[in-house]
Design a protein around this motif. Structure first.
Motif, PDB file in Angstrom:
ATOM      1  N   GLU A   1     110.353  48.595 144.084  1.00  0.00           N
ATOM      2  CA  GLU A   1     110.565  49.321 142.832  1.00  0.00           C
ATOM      3  C   GLU A   1     109.237  49.699 142.171  1.00  0.00           C
ATOM      4  O   GLU A   1     109.080  50.810 141.652  1.00  0.00           O
ATOM      5  N   LEU A   2     108.259  48.788 142.215  1.00  0.00           N
ATOM      6  CA  LEU A   2     106.957  49.091 141.606  1.00  0.00           C
ATOM      7  C   LEU A   2     106.227  50.186 142.383  1.00  0.00           C
ATOM      8  O   LEU A   2     105.572  51.049 141.778  1.00  0.00           O
ATOM      9  N   LEU A   3     106.345  50.177 143.706  1.00  0.00           N
ATOM     10  CA  LEU A   3     105.712  51.235 144.501  1.00  0.00           C
ATOM     11  C   LEU A   3     106.335  52.586 144.189  1.00  0.00           C
ATOM     12  O   LEU A   3     105.621  53.590 144.097  1.00  0.00           O
ATOM     13  N   GLU A   4     107.659  52.621 144.028  1.00  0.00           N
ATOM     14  CA  GLU A   4     108.322  53.879 143.658  1.00  0.00           C
ATOM     15  C   GLU A   4     107.831  54.355 142.293  1.00  0.00           C
ATOM     16  O   GLU A   4     107.646  55.549 142.073  1.00  0.00           O
ATOM     17  N   PHE A   5     107.580  53.427 141.384  1.00  0.00           N
ATOM     18  CA  PHE A   5     107.110  53.752 140.046  1.00  0.00           C
ATOM     19  C   PHE A   5     105.718  54.394 140.072  1.00  0.00           C
ATOM     20  O   PHE A   5     105.459  55.362 139.356  1.00  0.00           O
ATOM     21  N   VAL A   6     104.811  53.864 140.902  1.00  0.00           N
ATOM     22  CA  VAL A   6     103.429  54.374 140.923  1.00  0.00           C
ATOM     23  C   VAL A   6     103.223  55.502 141.936  1.00  0.00           C
ATOM     24  O   VAL A   6     102.178  56.156 141.924  1.00  0.00           O
ATOM     25  N   GLU A   7     104.209  55.756 142.800  1.00  0.00           N
ATOM     26  CA  GLU A   7     104.033  56.736 143.874  1.00  0.00           C
ATOM     27  C   GLU A   7     103.668  58.140 143.388  1.00  0.00           C
ATOM     28  O   GLU A   7     102.764  58.758 143.965  1.00  0.00           O
ATOM     29  N   PRO A   8     104.307  58.683 142.334  1.00  0.00           N
ATOM     30  CA  PRO A   8     103.932  60.040 141.915  1.00  0.00           C
ATOM     31  C   PRO A   8     102.447  60.164 141.565  1.00  0.00           C
ATOM     32  O   PRO A   8     101.786  61.124 141.979  1.00  0.00           O
TER      33      PRO A   8
ATOM     34  N   ASP B   1     100.013  58.150 142.601  1.00  0.00           N
ATOM     35  CA  ASP B   1      99.257  57.954 143.837  1.00  0.00           C
ATOM     36  C   ASP B   1      99.209  59.251 144.645  1.00  0.00           C
ATOM     37  O   ASP B   1      98.151  59.635 145.157  1.00  0.00           O
ATOM     38  N   GLN B   2     100.350  59.936 144.751  1.00  0.00           N
ATOM     39  CA  GLN B   2     100.391  61.188 145.520  1.00  0.00           C
ATOM     40  C   GLN B   2      99.451  62.231 144.936  1.00  0.00           C
ATOM     41  O   GLN B   2      98.762  62.935 145.667  1.00  0.00           O
ATOM     42  N   LEU B   3      99.418  62.321 143.614  1.00  0.00           N
ATOM     43  CA  LEU B   3      98.521  63.286 142.961  1.00  0.00           C
ATOM     44  C   LEU B   3      97.068  63.024 143.314  1.00  0.00           C
ATOM     45  O   LEU B   3      96.259  63.953 143.376  1.00  0.00           O
ATOM     46  N   LEU B   4      96.738  61.760 143.557  1.00  0.00           N
ATOM     47  CA  LEU B   4      95.356  61.384 143.859  1.00  0.00           C
ATOM     48  C   LEU B   4      95.090  61.317 145.365  1.00  0.00           C
ATOM     49  O   LEU B   4      94.014  60.892 145.775  1.00  0.00           O
ATOM     50  N   GLY B   5      96.061  61.734 146.167  1.00  0.00           N
ATOM     51  CA  GLY B   5      95.861  61.727 147.617  1.00  0.00           C
ATOM     52  C   GLY B   5      95.940  60.347 148.244  1.00  0.00           C
ATOM     53  O   GLY B   5      95.365  60.099 149.310  1.00  0.00           O
TER      54      GLY B   5
END
Length: 181
Positions: free
Chosen positions: A11-18, A20-24
Motif C-alpha cells: 500500500e505504501l509503494l502504491e502511495f509513493v509510486e506516482p 517516483d515515476q515522475l522522478l524516473g
C-alpha cells in the motif's frame, strides 16, 4: 495490532509510486502473500517505512531503481529497501541513526533515528549497508507472531494398564489424571 507487513508495504509503494515515476524511479517489489503477521502500531510503522522510501527517492535525483522486498527469516520478517542512488559516505553510515545528524541540505537528522526507534519499540532492529556512488540498502527485522499463531502441541497421552485412567502431560510437563470414556 497484528499486521500483514507485505500488504502494508504494498500500500505504501502504491502511495509513493506516482511521485517516483515522475522522478524516473522504477519500483521493483517482492512482497509475498500469506506471510505470518507481525504485531505493530500500523501508523507508527508506516511513518518509519515512508521515511525509508523518501530517503531512497532523495538519493536518486536522476532516477534509478527502488527494490523493496519482504521475506521470512526464521521467526523474523525482513523488510529490505534498496536504492541505486548516490550512496552514503562512511561517515554518513556511521552517524545516520544519530539524532540531529544529517549531511542533507535542510535535513533535520530526525528521520532515520525516529524510524529506528519505531522499529526497536516493536522488538525489531534496523541496519544499513551503503556504497558511495552505488546505492544504499536498509534492512528492518521484526518478530513474527508465529508463537501465537501456531496451535499448541497436542498433549502426550499415556493410557494406564487397566485402560481406564490416562496420564496427560502437557508441554509444561504437568501431569493430570483424566478419566477415559
Amino acid at each position: 495490532e497484528p499486521c500483514d507487513i507485505a500488504q502494508l508495504v504494498r500500500e505504501l509503494l502504491e502511495f509513493v509510486e506516482p511521485e517516483d515515476q515522475l522522478l524516473g524511479i522504477r519500483q521493483h517489489a517482492d512482497l509475498p502473500v500469506g506471510m505470518p503477521l507481525v504485531m505493530i502500531d500500523e501508523t507508527a510503522f508506516k511513518q518509519a517505512v515512508l521515511n525509508l522510501l523518501k530517503n531512497a527517492r532523495e538519493a536518486m535525483p536522476n532516477g534509478g531503481e527502488l527494490l523493496v522486498r519482504v521475506r521470512r527469516d526464521g521467526n523474523w520478517a525482513e523488510l529490505t529497501v534498496t536504492d541505486t542512488g548516490v550512496g552514503m559516505s562512511p561517515e554518513a553510515v556511521e552517524h545516520c541513526f544519530d539524532e540531529y545528524w544529517s549531511d542533507k541540505k535542510g535535513g533535520t537528522g530526525l528521520g532515520l533515528p525516529t524510524a529506528r526507534r519505531i522499529v526497536e519499540d516493536h522488538g525489531g532492529s534496523m541496519h544499513v549497508v551503503s556504497e558511495h556512488g552505488r546505492g544504499t540498502s536498509f534492512s528492518v527485522y521484526l518478530p513474527l507472531i508465529v508463537e501465537i499463531a501456531r496451535p499448541a502441541p497436542p498433549a502426550q497421552r499415556e493410557v494406564g494398564e487397566d485402560g481406564g485412567n490416562a496420564r496427560v502431560a502437557d508441554s509444561a510437563g504437568d501431569a493430570n489424571e483424566e478419566q477415559r470414556a
